[in-house]
Design a protein around this motif. Sequence first.
Motif, PDB file in Angstrom:
ATOM      1  N   ARG A 160     -30.765  32.019 -19.253  1.00  0.00           N
ATOM      2  CA  ARG A 160     -29.420  32.357 -19.704  1.00  0.00           C
ATOM      3  C   ARG A 160     -28.872  33.476 -18.844  1.00  0.00           C
ATOM      4  N   LEU A 161     -27.619  33.315 -18.470  1.00  0.00           N
ATOM      5  CA  LEU A 161     -26.892  34.368 -17.769  1.00  0.00           C
ATOM      6  C   LEU A 161     -25.807  34.865 -18.705  1.00  0.00           C
ATOM      7  N   TYR A 162     -25.408  36.109 -18.495  1.00  0.00           N
ATOM      8  CA  TYR A 162     -24.360  36.692 -19.329  1.00  0.00           C
ATOM      9  C   TYR A 162     -23.271  37.237 -18.427  1.00  0.00           C
ATOM     10  N   TYR A 163     -22.066  36.672 -18.611  1.00  0.00           N
ATOM     11  CA  TYR A 163     -20.907  37.121 -17.848  1.00  0.00           C
ATOM     12  C   TYR A 163     -20.038  37.962 -18.774  1.00  0.00           C
ATOM     13  N   THR A 164     -19.714  39.196 -18.329  1.00  0.00           N
ATOM     14  CA  THR A 164     -18.866  40.098 -19.095  1.00  0.00           C
ATOM     15  C   THR A 164     -17.575  40.328 -18.321  1.00  0.00           C
ATOM     16  N   SER A 165     -16.464  40.001 -18.957  1.00  0.00           N
ATOM     17  CA  SER A 165     -15.160  40.155 -18.332  1.00  0.00           C
ATOM     18  C   SER A 165     -14.795  41.633 -18.231  1.00  0.00           C
ATOM     19  N   GLN A 166     -14.198  41.987 -17.109  1.00  0.00           N
ATOM     20  CA  GLN A 166     -13.702  43.348 -16.911  1.00  0.00           C
ATOM     21  C   GLN A 166     -12.254  43.334 -16.431  1.00  0.00           C
ATOM     22  N   SER A 167     -11.527  42.268 -16.774  1.00  0.00           N
ATOM     23  CA  SER A 167     -10.128  42.199 -16.362  1.00  0.00           C
ATOM     24  C   SER A 167      -9.319  41.394 -17.366  1.00  0.00           C
ATOM     25  N   THR A 168      -7.999  41.500 -17.246  1.00  0.00           N
ATOM     26  CA  THR A 168      -7.084  40.818 -18.165  1.00  0.00           C
ATOM     27  C   THR A 168      -6.400  39.625 -17.498  1.00  0.00           C
ATOM     28  N   VAL A 169      -6.941  39.160 -16.379  1.00  0.00           N
ATOM     29  CA  VAL A 169      -6.390  37.998 -15.683  1.00  0.00           C
ATOM     30  C   VAL A 169      -7.450  36.898 -15.667  1.00  0.00           C
ATOM     31  N   SER A 170      -7.055  35.729 -15.184  1.00  0.00           N
ATOM     32  CA  SER A 170      -8.022  34.632 -15.053  1.00  0.00           C
ATOM     33  C   SER A 170      -9.147  35.043 -14.104  1.00  0.00           C
ATOM     34  N   GLN A 171     -10.339  34.512 -14.396  1.00  0.00           N
ATOM     35  CA  GLN A 171     -11.509  34.874 -13.606  1.00  0.00           C
ATOM     36  C   GLN A 171     -12.239  33.619 -13.158  1.00  0.00           C
ATOM     37  N   SER A 172     -12.697  33.641 -11.907  1.00  0.00           N
ATOM     38  CA  SER A 172     -13.428  32.503 -11.340  1.00  0.00           C
ATOM     39  C   SER A 172     -14.574  33.015 -10.494  1.00  0.00           C
ATOM     40  N   PHE A 173     -15.698  32.328 -10.596  1.00  0.00           N
ATOM     41  CA  PHE A 173     -16.825  32.658  -9.726  1.00  0.00           C
ATOM     42  C   PHE A 173     -17.683  31.417  -9.527  1.00  0.00           C
ATOM     43  N   ASP A 174     -18.426  31.431  -8.437  1.00  0.00           N
ATOM     44  CA  ASP A 174     -19.345  30.343  -8.103  1.00  0.00           C
ATOM     45  C   ASP A 174     -20.765  30.858  -8.138  1.00  0.00           C
ATOM     46  N   LEU A 175     -21.660  30.020  -8.639  1.00  0.00           N
ATOM     47  CA  LEU A 175     -23.104  30.282  -8.581  1.00  0.00           C
ATOM     48  C   LEU A 175     -23.704  29.327  -7.571  1.00  0.00           C
ATOM     49  N   TRP A 176     -24.627  29.826  -6.773  1.00  0.00           N
ATOM     50  CA  TRP A 176     -25.413  28.980  -5.891  1.00  0.00           C
ATOM     51  C   TRP A 176     -26.856  29.141  -6.305  1.00  0.00           C
ATOM     52  N   ILE A 177     -27.485  28.031  -6.642  1.00  0.00           N
ATOM     53  CA  ILE A 177     -28.906  28.035  -6.992  1.00  0.00           C
ATOM     54  C   ILE A 177     -29.622  27.271  -5.890  1.00  0.00           C
ATOM     55  N   SER A 178     -30.630  27.904  -5.312  1.00  0.00           N
ATOM     56  CA  SER A 178     -31.359  27.301  -4.198  1.00  0.00           C
ATOM     57  C   SER A 178     -32.860  27.374  -4.468  1.00  0.00           C
ATOM     58  N   ASP A 179     -33.609  26.599  -3.692  1.00  0.00           N
ATOM     59  CA  ASP A 179     -35.069  26.673  -3.788  1.00  0.00           C
ATOM     60  C   ASP A 179     -35.641  27.133  -2.448  1.00  0.00           C
ATOM     61  N   ASN A 180     -36.931  27.290  -2.393  1.00  0.00           N
ATOM     62  CA  ASN A 180     -37.565  27.786  -1.174  1.00  0.00           C
ATOM     63  C   ASN A 180     -37.723  26.704  -0.104  1.00  0.00           C
ATOM     64  N   PHE A 181     -37.114  25.531  -0.303  1.00  0.00           N
ATOM     65  CA  PHE A 181     -37.151  24.465   0.694  1.00  0.00           C
ATOM     66  C   PHE A 181     -35.767  24.198   1.280  1.00  0.00           C
ATOM     67  N   GLY A 182     -34.782  25.012   0.908  1.00  0.00           N
ATOM     68  CA  GLY A 182     -33.443  24.871   1.471  1.00  0.00           C
ATOM     69  C   GLY A 182     -32.490  24.016   0.661  1.00  0.00           C
ATOM     70  N   ASN A 183     -32.933  23.447  -0.448  1.00  0.00           N
ATOM     71  CA  ASN A 183     -32.023  22.697  -1.318  1.00  0.00           C
ATOM     72  C   ASN A 183     -31.137  23.686  -2.053  1.00  0.00           C
ATOM     73  N   GLU A 184     -29.856  23.344  -2.226  1.00  0.00           N
ATOM     74  CA  GLU A 184     -28.935  24.270  -2.878  1.00  0.00           C
ATOM     75  C   GLU A 184     -27.902  23.490  -3.686  1.00  0.00           C
ATOM     76  N   ARG A 185     -27.553  24.023  -4.836  1.00  0.00           N
ATOM     77  CA  ARG A 185     -26.520  23.445  -5.696  1.00  0.00           C
ATOM     78  C   ARG A 185     -25.518  24.537  -6.064  1.00  0.00           C
ATOM     79  N   GLN A 186     -24.253  24.144  -6.153  1.00  0.00           N
ATOM     80  CA  GLN A 186     -23.193  25.081  -6.505  1.00  0.00           C
ATOM     81  C   GLN A 186     -22.622  24.713  -7.867  1.00  0.00           C
ATOM     82  N   VAL A 187     -22.390  25.730  -8.681  1.00  0.00           N
ATOM     83  CA  VAL A 187     -21.761  25.546  -9.987  1.00  0.00           C
ATOM     84  C   VAL A 187     -20.599  26.533 -10.061  1.00  0.00           C
ATOM     85  N   SER A 188     -19.418  26.053 -10.452  1.00  0.00           N
ATOM     86  CA  SER A 188     -18.234  26.908 -10.526  1.00  0.00           C
ATOM     87  C   SER A 188     -17.857  27.167 -11.969  1.00  0.00           C
ATOM     88  N   PHE A 189     -17.358  28.376 -12.224  1.00  0.00           N
ATOM     89  CA  PHE A 189     -16.910  28.774 -13.557  1.00  0.00           C
ATOM     90  C   PHE A 189     -15.505  29.364 -13.443  1.00  0.00           C
TER      91      PHE A 189
END
Length: 148
Positions: free
Chosen positions: A113-142
């Motif tokens: 579980r990750l916990y995102y805490t807002s610190q602004s009053t506008v829309s917020q967007s961020f991307d997560l990249w999860i990778s492994d030690n073999f170079g595979n990577e996946r992106q998840v956007s919020f």
Amino acid sequence: MKTILKKYRLRFHAVILIVLMVVASVVSFSCNKEELEIQQNYPFEVQVLPVPKEIASGQTVEIRITIKASGNFNAAAYFIRYFQFDGKGTLQYYDEPPYLPNDRYQLPATQFRLYYTSQSTVSQSFDLWISDNFGNERQVSFEFNSKD
């Protein structure tokens, strides 16, 4: 008579030796090296449970993530990094210190579980990249709209 027995015994041992050499050659050449390799690099998918679409300043949202690999390799290691491109907030793993943007952190588990805490009053967007030690990577956007 003794010389005849010795002669046949030598031929018998020679035949046995030749048969054993042929069998050993067939066995050693029939092994395919690719079949003996242990697969270590397994592609994976990232599953995320639904999260709210709106967030208020100071509010914390829980993000539940599961990494599903297509196979099992005990030495597989997973890493996470993130980048926030709209708004301002913090992202952290359980009660650990917040992540720094674009820094890479090792994940101790494939379900977390990750916990995102807002610190602004506008829309917020961020991307997560999860990778492994073999170079595979996946992106998840919020993306969170502001409740304020």
